[in-house]
Design an enzyme around this catalytic site. Structure first.
Site, PDB file in Angstrom:
ATOM      1  N   GLY A  30      30.645  48.372  54.892  1.00  0.00           N
ATOM      2  CA  GLY A  30      29.924  49.347  54.079  1.00  0.00           C
ATOM      3  C   GLY A  30      30.897  50.007  53.130  1.00  0.00           C
ATOM      4  N   SER A  31      30.428  50.973  52.387  1.00  0.00           N
ATOM      5  CA  SER A  31      31.246  51.583  51.343  1.00  0.00           C
ATOM      6  C   SER A  31      32.280  52.554  51.925  1.00  0.00           C
ATOM      7  CB  SER A  31      30.335  52.298  50.365  1.00  0.00           C
ATOM      8  OG  SER A  31      31.035  52.543  49.178  1.00  0.00           O
ATOM      9  N   ASP A  34      31.710  55.905  54.347  1.00  0.00           N
ATOM     10  CA  ASP A  34      30.428  55.857  55.034  1.00  0.00           C
ATOM     11  C   ASP A  34      30.594  56.090  56.532  1.00  0.00           C
ATOM     12  OD1 ASP A  34      29.086  55.490  52.728  1.00  0.00           O
ATOM     13  OD2 ASP A  34      28.647  53.377  52.998  1.00  0.00           O
ATOM     14  N   PRO A 112      37.746  47.416  55.629  1.00  0.00           N
ATOM     15  CA  PRO A 112      37.864  48.419  54.572  1.00  0.00           C
ATOM     16  C   PRO A 112      36.653  48.445  53.641  1.00  0.00           C
ATOM     17  CG  PRO A 112      39.555  46.702  54.363  1.00  0.00           C
ATOM     18  CD  PRO A 112      38.641  46.285  55.441  1.00  0.00           C
ATOM     19  N   GLY A 113      36.373  49.621  53.112  1.00  0.00           N
ATOM     20  CA  GLY A 113      35.237  49.769  52.214  1.00  0.00           C
ATOM     21  C   GLY A 113      35.578  49.614  50.743  1.00  0.00           C
ATOM     22  N   HIS A 114      36.849  49.846  50.390  1.00  0.00           N
ATOM     23  CA  HIS A 114      37.218  49.764  48.976  1.00  0.00           C
ATOM     24  C   HIS A 114      37.058  48.353  48.440  1.00  0.00           C
ATOM     25  CE1 HIS A 114      39.194  53.597  49.833  1.00  0.00           C
ATOM     26  NE2 HIS A 114      39.164  53.803  48.530  1.00  0.00           N
ATOM     27  N   SER A 471      62.288  26.797  21.229  1.00  0.00           N
ATOM     28  CA  SER A 471      63.476  26.530  22.050  1.00  0.00           C
ATOM     29  C   SER A 471      64.177  25.239  21.621  1.00  0.00           C
ATOM     30  CB  SER A 471      63.085  26.452  23.529  1.00  0.00           C
ATOM     31  OG  SER A 471      62.169  25.405  23.740  1.00  0.00           O
ATOM     32  N   SER A 541      54.104  24.243  28.143  1.00  0.00           N
ATOM     33  CA  SER A 541      53.642  24.131  29.545  1.00  0.00           C
ATOM     34  C   SER A 541      54.234  25.229  30.433  1.00  0.00           C
ATOM     35  CB  SER A 541      53.951  22.744  30.120  1.00  0.00           C
ATOM     36  OG  SER A 541      55.260  22.324  29.832  1.00  0.00           O
TER      37      SER A 541
END
Lengths: 633, 302
Positions: A30-31, A34, A112-114, A471, A541
């Site tokens: 969840g957020s 919360d 974690p919510g983040h 170069s 490249s």
């Protein structure tokens, strides 16, 4: 030690009881804010699973870091174990907690919510059976609620508890509770959850956590712990087809050859017919060996060693499967990806793919669409950033055996790994194989590379000049080609001028386009080497991954990386095309060395420094290298 | 014919075995940290099972701080011999030369030099790219956050804020030269699981776990065993004989004993079911400073 005394009857009974308890793996998500960590702390506290010294430490920690005032424990501090988490009052990484009640044993993954730590939430989800999704009753459904619900659904979690938390802060309101449920169901209806149980809750004060609360008389459902103790989440892996990825070949001596692994699905018994999924070679199970004696049969989750009646070639990465119910085998697959890399996913770039016990190289050939988190719409995409989800096609360096993730998670999941940093950059779930793989056969030709090179009296190879703009790559390459030509060698130069204006004119200079540009150059190089030529490739490249990809397309000894090691100050000073001036003025975007990175080669075959010697001398050096290496006579 | 569902311990056992095999198959040069305690004993027992009928394809490593209980060292050597395994014993000789000890240098400083530095020396010396450790997630808060395959950079440091995602049972075993992975096959076991498994499997244990009369002094409220003549008594301290046992083992001057009559495995389990403090309370080094375990782990401690 004294002679054995009372084998206490209580202890025996307790232990027998422990062994028969069922087991549930729970995820909380969840957020932010919360109350996930607080809820777990509450469960541990109320089920009396904390020791006195842990409570004393919690009291001290609450004073130091707590957000609840000193009269109450800040229960979240029981779970937020990292210093950075305690200081910031947030959860960064998933924590695993264990507790048991009279009925069940539980593992809880607190995630974690983040948004930035979504990948850690996915880590927790991949090993859980049920998700508790918390919603702050004041805030209702938030973006993270949607994101986490979607990821749970994608990962295949079938059971969800919707914990509508902080219900005390909305006066234990039933209408608010109902409103949130309606809101949630409006988007989650298609998520394939088999059960969805909303519970009004206050983790901080314990309402409806381990017992029903008097504050919500209108709520007639179970409290959280009751629900967790009783829900049946049984999977039917036992009924599935037999699958065992071979982890390790067990050869203690010449008389024993066993294949060790953990059974992913299905049952097995001596006498059963098995095949190696990829080759179709068949045999019969002789014995199922374990340190505790041979087994009459074994099932999902058991770690065993299987011996077979026949000597067939099997190694780590192979999959032993039921002869009459085999998995798909393909080198082209369609799958969902959750991207976890700090660097964006680039189609065409080669990643390592670990699927079961096999590791192969994989490239995303087509990003079909990514999935927007707000409305779950399909969006067109060229790249995939951290924490984004997409559906895509992948091409693998060799065929792998798999089942659709929906059928068997263990044989349908994979991870992608960055080939240089070794970071885990994606979680993948296979949907199906693309049949194309079986329809394109490589034409075996009678006149081959070796025959052509012999006629040319040279060993075909590619000299891959890499370095910053200005170069001196092209200057040296052109002089070298002249020298080779004068010696009667067959050569060809590939550079920006002859490719960007034709074959690659649809490409720009974003990272995605640069990767595709080099992929095409790599494939073209391969064809020219196959034609028996000495190919001089001159491209900035800038990325190691793509140079590695070009190298992998050729055989050993055919790819010679020439690093033109001119410092950027010198290149900018030379500025033959006036590009540095424009880039520094901001007129050209994504200019290598200015606002786009150049990754230095780690082990180039040849290094040349144009600040100390002339292009003529350097070309002569490379010619010498080709002679010594036997590329030219 | 459906088979009985796997019991709790069988499930944990299978998970650990899978981890052992993955490491043996994917790494060049693994090693098992063997610290002689109950968790190490269980870990070793599981390793023997994982590769049966082969032997574990890696040696054991003990970082000897020179202050372990005498009985531990005896048990260590007997165990390696009994199972026919290679045992590497490493002592930080620089620390010995400086006469590092827990009394004069403080437990934090002493542990850092003799244990953490010693461990890093041994890992570097032999070039191990994977090292098994017996840590469990239920032991301590920062351990609860750690992956089963836990990446360490070239200086053996853990970066808790940037761990590799660990999905399903698909462990990322890739490292560059000089980097390594600490592997924790007992991550999901609890202290109760450990004892239950020892009881069920009849795993041999160091006698120090069982209650017996032992010489102890009370220092700062903790019972410390006087294991040899090197132990300096403070003025007024008296050595008493008490019926004690240890819930966790380490360096004897830093390990608290508990008064107990539990002299059989059954009695230990019974005691555990009614105990009111966690096992780490017996480890003096954890309470040196707040978040001390995380700090030590970042520096390379197991």
């Amino acid at each position: 030690m004294n002679a054995p005394t009372k084998q206490s009857a209580a202890v025996s009974a307790f232990l027998a009881d422990q062994e028969t308890k069922s087991y549930l793996r729970v995820l909380t998500c969840g957020s932010v804010d919360d109350g996930k960590s607080t809820l777990i702390g509450r469960l541990l506290y109320d089920t009396k699973l904390l020791f006195e010294d842990q409570l004393a430490a919690l009291r001290t920690d609450t004073k130091k870091y707590g957000t609840t005032g000193e009269d109450e424990f800040d229960l979240a501090l029981l779970v937020d174990g990292l210093q950075a988490e305690r200081e910031q009052g947030i959860t960064i990484d998933v924590a695993y907690r264990f507790f048991s009640t009279d009925k069940r044993k539980f593992t809880i993954a607190d995630t974690p919510g983040h948004e930035q730590y979504t990948r850690n939430m996915v880590t927790g989800a991949s090993n859980s059976d049920l998700a508790i999704i918390l919603i702050d009753a004041r805030k209702g459904v938030l973006t993270q609620t949607r994101r986490h619900s979607f990821i749970c659904s994608l990962i295949g979690i079938k059971h969800v508890v919707l914990a509508i938390n902080k219900i005390d802060l909305v006066d234990h309101s039933q209408s608010r509770f109902d409103e949130i449920i309606a809101d949630y169901k409006s988007f989650a209806d298609d998520f394939g959850f088999k059960t969805l149980q909303p519970i009004p809750m206050s983790a901080r004060y314990g309402d409806n956590v381990i017992e029903r609360s008097e504050n919500t008389p209108w709520y007639e459902g179970p409290c959280l712990l009751d629900y967790l103790e009783n829900i049946q989440v049984g999977t039917s892996r036992e009924q599935g087809p037999f699958r065992m990825p071979v982890q390790w070949v067990n050869r203690p001596n010449l008389d024993f050859r066993g294949f060790s692994g953990t059974i992913a699905s299905g049952q097995i018994a001596p006498g059963d017919k098995l095949v190696v999924a990829k080759t179709g070679q068949a045999s019969t199970v002789k014995e199922i060996v374990t340190a505790d004696g041979n087994l009459a049969q074994a099932g999902p989750g058991e770690a065993v060693t299987i011996t077979l009646e026949d000597e067939i070639d099997i190694s780590r990465g192979d999959m032993l499967v039921a002869a009459d119910n085999r998995p798909e085998v393909s080198d082209q697959i369609a799958a969902h990806l959750v991207w976890m890399g700090e660097e964006a996913l680039l189609p065409g770039r080669a990643y390592l793919m670990k699927c079961g016990t096999r590791t192969v190289t994989a490239t995303v050939t087509e990003l079909k669409h990514k999935i927007g988190i707000n409305n779950f719409r399909k969006l067109a995409a060229k790249t995939l950033d951290l924490n984004e989800v997409a559906f895509c096609n992948l091409s693998l360096s060799e065929p792998v055996a798999f089942d659709p993730y929906e059928d068997i998670h263990e044989t349908g999941s994979f991870i992608l790994i960055d080939r240089f940093a070794n970071a885990t950059v994606a979680a993948g779930m296979i949907s199906f194989g693309l049949r194309r793989a079986t329809n394109i056969h490589i034409q075996a030709l009678d006149v081959n590379k070796k025959a052509r090179a012999k006629l040319n009296e040279q060993r075909a190879c590619a000299l891959w000049f890499t370095g910053l703009s200005g170069s001196g790559k092209s200057t040296v390459a052109n002089i070298l080609e002249k020298k080779l030509h004068n010696l009667g060698r067959h050569t060809y130069v590939l550079d920006g001028d002859n490719l960007r204006h034709g074959l690659n004119r649809d490409l720009g200079f974003t990272d995605v386009d640069r990767v595709e540009n080099i992929r095409r150059v790599g494939e073209t190089t391969k064809l020219f080497v196959d034609a028996g030529l000495i190919v001089l490739v001159s491209f900035i490249s800038p990325f190691r991954s793509e140079r590695r990809m070009a190298r992998d397309l050729l055989e050993d000894g055919e790819f010679l990386e020439v690093f033109v090691e001119t410092p950027i100050e010198v290149c900018a000073e030379r500025d033959p095309k006036g590009l540095y001036k424009k880039a520094m003025a901001g007129e050209i975007k994504n200019f290598t060395g200015i606002d786009s990175p150049y990754e230095f080669p780690e082990n180039p075959e040849i290094r040349i420094d144009t600040t100390e010697r002339t292009a003529e001398d350097l070309a002569e050096d490379i010619l010498e290298y080709l002679k010594v290496g036997g590329y030219i006579g | 014919m459906p088979i009985a569902r796997q019991t709790h311990l069988k499930r944990l056992e299978a998970e650990s075995i899978e981890i052992f095999r993955e490491v043996a198959a994917a790494f060049e040069n693994p090693v098992m940290l063997y610290s002689i305690g109950k968790d190490s004993s269980v870990m070793l027992h599981l390793a023997m099972k994982a590769f049966y009928p082969s032997k574990p394809p890696f040696p054991l490593l003990h970082v000897d701080t020179t202050w372990k209980f005498g009985e531990m060292i005896k048990f260590r050597d007997e165990t390696a011999k009994r199972l026919g395994l290679d045992l590497i014993v490493h002592i930080n000789e620089e620390g010995v030369a400086r006469n590092m000890n827990p009394f004069d240098h403080g437990s934090a400083n002493y542990t850092h030099v003799m244990k953490t530095e010693g461990l890093k020396q041994a890992l570097d010396k032999h070039g191990f790219d994977a090292a098994f450790g017996g840590a469990r997630r239920d032991e301590e808060k920062s351990r609860a956050k750690e992956r089963i395959f836990s990446f360490r950079n070239k200086s053996h440091a853990w970066d808790p804020k940037n761990q590799r995602p660990e999905l399903w049972n698909l462990f990322n075993t890739r490292v560059n030269k000089g980097e390594s992975i600490r592997v924790f096959p007992l991550s999901n076991w609890t202290e109760l699981d450990i004892w239950q498994y020892i009881l069920t499997e009849k795993i041999p244990m160091v006698p120090l776990y069982f209650a017996a009369p032992r010489p102890v002094v009370t220092r700062d409220g903790t019972l410390i065993m006087v294991d040899d003549e090197r132990f300096p008594l403070a003025p007024g301290e008296v050595v008493e004989t008490k019926q004690v046992r240890f819930r966790t083992l380490g360096c004897y001057p830093l390990t608290g004993a508990v008064e107990s009559d539990a002299d059989t495995l059954e009695a230990i389990v019974e005691e555990m079911l009614t105990v009111k403090s966690s096992e780490r309370e017996g480890r003096l080094i954890d309470s040196d400073e707040s978040a001390s375990m995380e700090k030590k782990k970042r520096e390379g401690y197991f």
